[in-house]
Structures are given as structure tokens and as C-alpha cells.
Design a protein around this motif. Sequence first.
Motif, PDB file in Angstrom:
ATOM      1  N   MET A   1       0.850  -1.199   0.000  1.00 10.82           N
ATOM      2  CA  MET A   1       0.000   0.000   0.000  1.00 10.82           C
ATOM      3  C   MET A   1       0.880   1.242   0.000  1.00 10.82           C
ATOM      4  O   MET A   1       1.901   1.283   0.662  1.00 10.82           O
ATOM      5  N   ASP A   2       0.480   2.236  -0.762  1.00 11.23           N
ATOM      6  CA  ASP A   2       1.276   3.445  -0.891  1.00 11.23           C
ATOM      7  C   ASP A   2       0.948   4.404   0.254  1.00 11.23           C
ATOM      8  O   ASP A   2       0.287   5.420   0.070  1.00 11.23           O
ATOM      9  N   CYS A   3       1.418   4.044   1.428  1.00 11.08           N
ATOM     10  CA  CYS A   3       1.124   4.833   2.626  1.00 11.08           C
ATOM     11  C   CYS A   3       2.418   4.984   3.417  1.00 11.08           C
ATOM     12  O   CYS A   3       3.064   3.991   3.758  1.00 11.08           O
ATOM     13  N   LEU A   4       2.774   6.229   3.689  1.00  9.99           N
ATOM     14  CA  LEU A   4       4.031   6.513   4.386  1.00  9.99           C
ATOM     15  C   LEU A   4       4.123   5.782   5.724  1.00  9.99           C
ATOM     16  O   LEU A   4       5.154   5.172   6.045  1.00  9.99           O
ATOM     17  N   PHE A   5       3.056   5.839   6.519  1.00  6.76           N
ATOM     18  CA  PHE A   5       3.145   5.234   7.843  1.00  6.76           C
ATOM     19  C   PHE A   5       3.114   3.715   7.766  1.00  6.76           C
ATOM     20  O   PHE A   5       3.757   3.039   8.583  1.00  6.76           O
ATOM     21  N   CYS A   6       2.404   3.132   6.795  1.00  3.81           N
ATOM     22  CA  CYS A   6       2.501   1.681   6.604  1.00  3.81           C
ATOM     23  C   CYS A   6       3.941   1.294   6.267  1.00  3.81           C
ATOM     24  O   CYS A   6       4.439   0.266   6.735  1.00  3.81           O
ATOM     25  N   LYS A   7       4.606   2.136   5.482  1.00  3.05           N
ATOM     26  CA  LYS A   7       5.999   1.832   5.121  1.00  3.05           C
ATOM     27  C   LYS A   7       6.920   1.939   6.337  1.00  3.05           C
ATOM     28  O   LYS A   7       7.870   1.172   6.471  1.00  3.05           O
ATOM     29  N   HIS A  23      -0.056  -3.980  18.362  1.00  6.52           N
ATOM     30  CA  HIS A  23      -1.134  -3.182  17.759  1.00  6.52           C
ATOM     31  C   HIS A  23      -0.730  -1.788  17.318  1.00  6.52           C
ATOM     32  O   HIS A  23      -1.340  -1.225  16.414  1.00  6.52           O
ATOM     33  N   VAL A  24       0.253  -1.200  17.992  1.00  5.31           N
ATOM     34  CA  VAL A  24       0.599   0.199  17.699  1.00  5.31           C
ATOM     35  C   VAL A  24       2.112   0.375  17.586  1.00  5.31           C
ATOM     36  O   VAL A  24       2.903  -0.427  18.099  1.00  5.31           O
ATOM     37  N   VAL A  41       0.624   5.399  16.022  1.00  5.11           N
ATOM     38  CA  VAL A  41      -0.204   4.937  14.898  1.00  5.11           C
ATOM     39  C   VAL A  41      -0.642   3.492  15.129  1.00  5.11           C
ATOM     40  O   VAL A  41       0.103   2.683  15.689  1.00  5.11           O
ATOM     41  N   PRO A  42      -1.842   3.147  14.663  1.00  5.89           N
ATOM     42  CA  PRO A  42      -2.220   1.728  14.680  1.00  5.89           C
ATOM     43  C   PRO A  42      -1.474   0.997  13.574  1.00  5.89           C
ATOM     44  O   PRO A  42      -1.204   1.579  12.516  1.00  5.89           O
ATOM     45  N   LYS A  43      -1.133  -0.245  13.805  1.00  2.00           N
ATOM     46  CA  LYS A  43      -0.456  -1.015  12.753  1.00  2.00           C
ATOM     47  C   LYS A  43      -1.406  -1.317  11.599  1.00  2.00           C
ATOM     48  O   LYS A  43      -0.957  -1.499  10.476  1.00  2.00           O
ATOM     49  N   ARG A  44      -2.680  -1.370  11.904  1.00  3.85           N
ATOM     50  CA  ARG A  44      -3.671  -1.568  10.837  1.00  3.85           C
ATOM     51  C   ARG A  44      -3.937  -0.241  10.139  1.00  3.85           C
ATOM     52  O   ARG A  44      -4.126   0.783  10.795  1.00  3.85           O
ATOM     53  N   HIS A  45      -3.943  -0.259   8.813  1.00  9.13           N
ATOM     54  CA  HIS A  45      -4.176   0.978   8.062  1.00  9.13           C
ATOM     55  C   HIS A  45      -5.626   1.411   8.198  1.00  9.13           C
ATOM     56  O   HIS A  45      -6.537   0.693   7.787  1.00  9.13           O
ATOM     57  N   ILE A  46      -5.822   2.608   8.748  1.00  8.95           N
ATOM     58  CA  ILE A  46      -7.122   3.275   8.788  1.00  8.95           C
ATOM     59  C   ILE A  46      -6.838   4.681   8.267  1.00  8.95           C
ATOM     60  O   ILE A  46      -5.984   5.384   8.820  1.00  8.95           O
ATOM     61  N   HIS A  98      -3.168   8.028   7.252  1.00  6.68           N
ATOM     62  CA  HIS A  98      -3.139   6.825   8.107  1.00  6.68           C
ATOM     63  C   HIS A  98      -3.261   7.416   9.503  1.00  6.68           C
ATOM     64  O   HIS A  98      -2.380   8.204   9.903  1.00  6.68           O
ATOM     65  N   ILE A  99      -4.344   7.119  10.214  1.00  5.37           N
ATOM     66  CA  ILE A  99      -4.609   7.855  11.454  1.00  5.37           C
ATOM     67  C   ILE A  99      -3.417   7.797  12.404  1.00  5.37           C
ATOM     68  O   ILE A  99      -2.708   6.792  12.477  1.00  5.37           O
TER      69      ILE A  99
END
Length: 114
Positions: A1-7, A23-24, A41-46, A98-99
Motif C-alpha cells: 500500500m502506498d502509505c508513508l506510515f505503513c511503510k 497493535h501500535v 499509529v495503529p499497525k492496521r491501516h485506517i 493513516h490515522i
Amino acid sequence: MDCLFCKIIEREIPADIVYEDDHVLAFNDINPQAPTHMLIVPKRHIATLNDIEEEGDLALVGRLQFTAAKLAAEQGFAEDGYRVVMNCNDHGGQTVYHIHMHLMGGRRFTWPAG
Ligand code: 5GP
Ligand code: ZN
């Protein structure tokens, strides 16, 4: 996923990580606005606060707040006080979708926010 925080969570982009559990993740903001400025941040993308679902996400959001308080205590400013902020969408000033909870401490903050 192209999300900075997921990366950052996946360790594809480096960050100064200060806390992690199942979880975080918490890491220092790259552009700190206070002596301590972390993002939790949560590890799950929201993507935004509007995307939190009653079924499944409520405990996770509570965990963000609980982690902020725990980190504030560890940093030594829990009693003096601190600021937590979650920005939502354009008018809220959200720039990363990403919350994340900003935890800022080590100085006095003004109110109302700008
Ligand atoms: P927002 O404006 O979405 O509420 O907050 C996003 C935050 O992410 C900003 O405070 C910004 O400084 C921080 N940020 C943006 N890019 C990076 C990055 O690559 N690494 C880290 N650690 N923080 C970042
Ligand atoms: Zn993400």
C-alpha cells in the motif's frame, strides 16, 4: 500500500521508533513542534478518523490514547501536562492519511488551536 506510515511500520522507510507492541507503533515526528513530539499509529491501516468502525476498531483507538499516556509518563511530563491531537481531513490539517495521534510535551501549549 502506498502509505508513508505503513511503510514505516513495515520498516521500508526508517524512523526513530520509540515504542512498539502488537497493535501500535510510536515514533518521533520528523518535524517536531515541541521538545517531545511523537506520532502513535495503529499497525492496521485506517485512513482517517471517519473510517473508524464500531466493529473492531474501538479498542485500537483506545489503545492509541492509552499509549500516549504511558509514553507521557515515561518521558516525565505526564504530571506537567501535554497535548494530544488527531487531525482529520483537509480542514483538520491532516497530511498523512493513516490515522495518528500526535503526542507533544515538554512545553506549555496555547488554546484555542490555530
Ligand atoms: P498530520 O498533518 O497528518 O496530522 O501529521 C503528519 C505528521 O507526520 C507531521 O507532523 C509530519 O511532520 C510527520 N511526518 C511526515 N513525514 C514524516 C516522515 O517521513 N517521518 C516522520 N517520522 N514523520 C513524518
Ligand atoms: Zn497506512
